[in-house]
Design a protein around this motif. Structure first.
Motif, PDB file in Angstrom:
ATOM      1  N   GLN A  42      13.075   4.088   5.494  1.00 41.00           N
ATOM      2  CA  GLN A  42      11.888   4.946   5.441  1.00 41.00           C
ATOM      3  C   GLN A  42      10.710   4.290   6.166  1.00 41.00           C
ATOM      4  O   GLN A  42      10.002   4.938   6.941  1.00 41.00           O
ATOM      5  CB  GLN A  42      11.531   5.228   3.981  1.00 41.00           C
ATOM      6  CG  GLN A  42      10.451   6.249   3.795  1.00 41.00           C
ATOM      7  CD  GLN A  42      10.240   6.584   2.327  1.00 41.00           C
ATOM      8  OE1 GLN A  42      10.792   5.944   1.428  1.00 41.00           O
ATOM      9  NE2 GLN A  42       9.432   7.586   2.069  1.00 41.00           N
ATOM     10  N   LEU A  43      10.504   3.001   5.902  1.00 38.03           N
ATOM     11  CA  LEU A  43       9.353   2.308   6.489  1.00 38.03           C
ATOM     12  C   LEU A  43       9.554   1.985   7.963  1.00 38.03           C
ATOM     13  O   LEU A  43       8.585   1.786   8.687  1.00 38.03           O
ATOM     14  CB  LEU A  43       9.055   1.037   5.695  1.00 38.03           C
ATOM     15  CG  LEU A  43       8.634   1.264   4.245  1.00 38.03           C
ATOM     16  CD1 LEU A  43       8.359  -0.054   3.554  1.00 38.03           C
ATOM     17  CD2 LEU A  43       7.435   2.197   4.156  1.00 38.03           C
ATOM     18  N   TRP A  44      10.802   1.925   8.389  1.00 35.41           N
ATOM     19  CA  TRP A  44      11.127   1.640   9.795  1.00 35.41           C
ATOM     20  C   TRP A  44      10.405   2.607  10.732  1.00 35.41           C
ATOM     21  O   TRP A  44       9.984   2.232  11.826  1.00 35.41           O
ATOM     22  CB  TRP A  44      12.643   1.726   9.977  1.00 35.41           C
ATOM     23  CG  TRP A  44      13.122   1.255  11.297  1.00 35.41           C
ATOM     24  CD1 TRP A  44      13.373   2.026  12.404  1.00 35.41           C
ATOM     25  CD2 TRP A  44      13.422  -0.088  11.682  1.00 35.41           C
ATOM     26  NE1 TRP A  44      13.806   1.236  13.443  1.00 35.41           N
ATOM     27  CE2 TRP A  44      13.852  -0.064  13.023  1.00 35.41           C
ATOM     28  CE3 TRP A  44      13.372  -1.303  11.013  1.00 35.41           C
ATOM     29  CZ2 TRP A  44      14.227  -1.209  13.710  1.00 35.41           C
ATOM     30  CZ3 TRP A  44      13.742  -2.447  11.696  1.00 35.41           C
ATOM     31  CH2 TRP A  44      14.158  -2.394  13.029  1.00 35.41           C
ATOM     32  N   ILE A  45      10.232   3.855  10.285  1.00 35.71           N
ATOM     33  CA  ILE A  45       9.577   4.862  11.124  1.00 35.71           C
ATOM     34  C   ILE A  45       8.207   5.277  10.591  1.00 35.71           C
ATOM     35  O   ILE A  45       7.612   6.241  11.066  1.00 35.71           O
ATOM     36  CB  ILE A  45      10.476   6.110  11.296  1.00 35.71           C
ATOM     37  CG1 ILE A  45      10.823   6.722   9.957  1.00 35.71           C
ATOM     38  CG2 ILE A  45      11.717   5.766  12.105  1.00 35.71           C
ATOM     39  CD1 ILE A  45      11.482   8.090  10.044  1.00 35.71           C
ATOM     40  N   GLU A  46       7.703   4.556   9.608  1.00 34.98           N
ATOM     41  CA  GLU A  46       6.412   4.878   8.993  1.00 34.98           C
ATOM     42  C   GLU A  46       5.286   4.253   9.829  1.00 34.98           C
ATOM     43  O   GLU A  46       5.166   3.031   9.927  1.00 34.98           O
ATOM     44  CB  GLU A  46       6.377   4.347   7.558  1.00 34.98           C
ATOM     45  CG  GLU A  46       5.059   4.539   6.845  1.00 34.98           C
ATOM     46  CD  GLU A  46       4.644   5.996   6.723  1.00 34.98           C
ATOM     47  OE1 GLU A  46       3.440   6.261   6.934  1.00 34.98           O
ATOM     48  OE2 GLU A  46       5.498   6.855   6.417  1.00 34.98           O
ATOM     49  N   ASP A  47       4.446   5.104  10.422  1.00 34.64           N
ATOM     50  CA  ASP A  47       3.379   4.605  11.295  1.00 34.64           C
ATOM     51  C   ASP A  47       2.396   3.681  10.576  1.00 34.64           C
ATOM     52  O   ASP A  47       1.858   2.763  11.187  1.00 34.64           O
ATOM     53  CB  ASP A  47       2.614   5.766  11.933  1.00 34.64           C
ATOM     54  CG  ASP A  47       3.376   6.370  13.107  1.00 34.64           C
ATOM     55  OD1 ASP A  47       4.229   5.681  13.692  1.00 34.64           O
ATOM     56  OD2 ASP A  47       3.096   7.531  13.448  1.00 34.64           O
ATOM     57  N   SER A  48       2.176   3.907   9.288  1.00 30.99           N
ATOM     58  CA  SER A  48       1.221   3.071   8.556  1.00 30.99           C
ATOM     59  C   SER A  48       1.777   1.681   8.243  1.00 30.99           C
ATOM     60  O   SER A  48       1.040   0.813   7.774  1.00 30.99           O
ATOM     61  CB  SER A  48       0.790   3.758   7.259  1.00 30.99           C
ATOM     62  OG  SER A  48       1.878   3.831   6.351  1.00 30.99           O
ATOM     63  N   VAL A  49       3.068   1.467   8.539  1.00 32.52           N
ATOM     64  CA  VAL A  49       3.685   0.164   8.280  1.00 32.52           C
ATOM     65  C   VAL A  49       4.181  -0.477   9.576  1.00 32.52           C
ATOM     66  O   VAL A  49       3.838  -1.619   9.879  1.00 32.52           O
ATOM     67  CB  VAL A  49       4.832   0.277   7.252  1.00 32.52           C
ATOM     68  CG1 VAL A  49       5.490  -1.078   7.019  1.00 32.52           C
ATOM     69  CG2 VAL A  49       4.317   0.847   5.935  1.00 32.52           C
ATOM     70  N   THR A  50       4.986   0.249  10.347  1.00 33.09           N
ATOM     71  CA  THR A  50       5.536  -0.327  11.588  1.00 33.09           C
ATOM     72  C   THR A  50       4.991   0.324  12.856  1.00 33.09           C
ATOM     73  O   THR A  50       4.978  -0.311  13.904  1.00 33.09           O
ATOM     74  CB  THR A  50       7.070  -0.199  11.639  1.00 33.09           C
ATOM     75  OG1 THR A  50       7.408   1.192  11.637  1.00 33.09           O
ATOM     76  CG2 THR A  50       7.721  -0.933  10.486  1.00 33.09           C
TER      77      THR A  50
ATOM     78  N   ASP B 237       0.832  -1.214   0.000  1.00 33.43           N
ATOM     79  CA  ASP B 237       0.000   0.000   0.000  1.00 33.43           C
ATOM     80  C   ASP B 237       0.859   1.254   0.000  1.00 33.43           C
ATOM     81  O   ASP B 237       0.541   2.231  -0.691  1.00 33.43           O
ATOM     82  CB  ASP B 237      -0.929   0.015   1.223  1.00 33.43           C
ATOM     83  CG  ASP B 237      -2.022  -1.035   1.142  1.00 33.43           C
ATOM     84  OD1 ASP B 237      -2.266  -1.598   0.052  1.00 33.43           O
ATOM     85  OD2 ASP B 237      -2.651  -1.301   2.195  1.00 33.43           O
ATOM     86  N   PHE B 238       1.961   1.233   0.755  1.00 32.11           N
ATOM     87  CA  PHE B 238       2.864   2.380   0.807  1.00 32.11           C
ATOM     88  C   PHE B 238       3.519   2.617  -0.548  1.00 32.11           C
ATOM     89  O   PHE B 238       3.579   3.749  -1.030  1.00 32.11           O
ATOM     90  CB  PHE B 238       3.931   2.180   1.885  1.00 32.11           C
ATOM     91  CG  PHE B 238       4.849   3.348   2.049  1.00 32.11           C
ATOM     92  CD1 PHE B 238       4.513   4.396   2.888  1.00 32.11           C
ATOM     93  CD2 PHE B 238       6.047   3.419   1.345  1.00 32.11           C
ATOM     94  CE1 PHE B 238       5.352   5.496   3.024  1.00 32.11           C
ATOM     95  CE2 PHE B 238       6.900   4.504   1.478  1.00 32.11           C
ATOM     96  CZ  PHE B 238       6.546   5.553   2.324  1.00 32.11           C
ATOM     97  N   ILE B 239       4.010   1.554  -1.156  1.00 30.00           N
ATOM     98  CA  ILE B 239       4.662   1.669  -2.467  1.00 30.00           C
ATOM     99  C   ILE B 239       3.680   2.215  -3.501  1.00 30.00           C
ATOM    100  O   ILE B 239       3.996   3.157  -4.235  1.00 30.00           O
ATOM    101  CB  ILE B 239       5.245   0.306  -2.913  1.00 30.00           C
ATOM    102  CG1 ILE B 239       6.449  -0.064  -2.030  1.00 30.00           C
ATOM    103  CG2 ILE B 239       5.650   0.331  -4.388  1.00 30.00           C
ATOM    104  CD1 ILE B 239       6.948  -1.497  -2.214  1.00 30.00           C
ATOM    105  N   LYS B 240       2.481   1.654  -3.543  1.00 27.42           N
ATOM    106  CA  LYS B 240       1.474   2.110  -4.507  1.00 27.42           C
ATOM    107  C   LYS B 240       1.013   3.529  -4.200  1.00 27.42           C
ATOM    108  O   LYS B 240       0.890   4.356  -5.101  1.00 27.42           O
ATOM    109  CB  LYS B 240       0.276   1.166  -4.511  1.00 27.42           C
ATOM    110  CG  LYS B 240       0.563  -0.174  -5.155  1.00 27.42           C
ATOM    111  CD  LYS B 240      -0.679  -1.054  -5.113  1.00 27.42           C
ATOM    112  CE  LYS B 240      -0.467  -2.362  -5.841  1.00 27.42           C
ATOM    113  NZ  LYS B 240      -1.672  -3.217  -5.753  1.00 27.42           N
ATOM    114  N   GLY B 241       0.764   3.806  -2.921  1.00 21.93           N
ATOM    115  CA  GLY B 241       0.265   5.124  -2.513  1.00 21.93           C
ATOM    116  C   GLY B 241       1.260   6.242  -2.764  1.00 21.93           C
ATOM    117  O   GLY B 241       0.874   7.400  -2.948  1.00 21.93           O
ATOM    118  N   ASN B 242       2.534   5.913  -2.760  1.00 21.48           N
ATOM    119  CA  ASN B 242       3.572   6.907  -2.996  1.00 21.48           C
ATOM    120  C   ASN B 242       4.136   6.825  -4.412  1.00 21.48           C
ATOM    121  O   ASN B 242       5.149   7.467  -4.710  1.00 21.48           O
ATOM    122  CB  ASN B 242       4.681   6.773  -1.958  1.00 21.48           C
ATOM    123  CG  ASN B 242       4.219   7.220  -0.589  1.00 21.48           C
ATOM    124  OD1 ASN B 242       4.186   8.415  -0.311  1.00 21.48           O
ATOM    125  ND2 ASN B 242       3.820   6.286   0.257  1.00 21.48           N
TER     126      ASN B 242
END
Length: 118
Positions: free
Chosen positions: A37-45, A17-22
């Motif tokens: 980037q995703l390590w601190i992304e609330d929508s992922v981790t 979802d993050f890859i597609k959304g961005n």
């Protein structure tokens, strides 16, 4: 009976979802950069704010379903046994939940990229 929460599958879907959304070009992904980037992304981790669910009961449900994954993360040296036990005793399930999401992140990124390439 409800189905066990699958961290690998859910984090992979959040990565997709993050890859597609961005609108990230799958052919130009730098996995290490994406991981950072995703390590601190609330929508992922959830690691940016300290919570993915923003709901202690939901986090507890996910964590309770995955005691084997917690043991694995501790055995691999990713999570500290004493700190995790303290979180458990203090009902800090959101912290455990975030740690598990970070633990599976690298594999989830690989799986997401593989799925998007297909």
């Amino acid at each position: 009976m409800t189905q066990q929460y699958d961290y690998f599958e859910n984090v992979k879907n959040d990565v997709i979802d993050f890859i597609k959304g961005n609108e990230i070009n799958i052919n130009e992904i730098d996995r290490e950069e994406l991981n950072e980037q995703l390590w601190i992304e609330d929508s992922v981790t959830g690691n940016g704010s300290g919570s993915y669910t923003f709901n202690a009961n939901k986090a507890k449900e996910y964590v309770d379903d995955n005691k084997d994954l917690i043991r694995e993360a501790i055995d691999e040296g990713f999570m500290d046994r004493q700190k995790t036990a303290e979180w458990w005793l203090d009902d800090c399930y959101e912290s455990i939940d975030v740690s598990l999401r970070c633990y599976v992140l690298s594999q989830a990124i690989d799986d997401a990229i593989e799925e998007l390439e297909d």
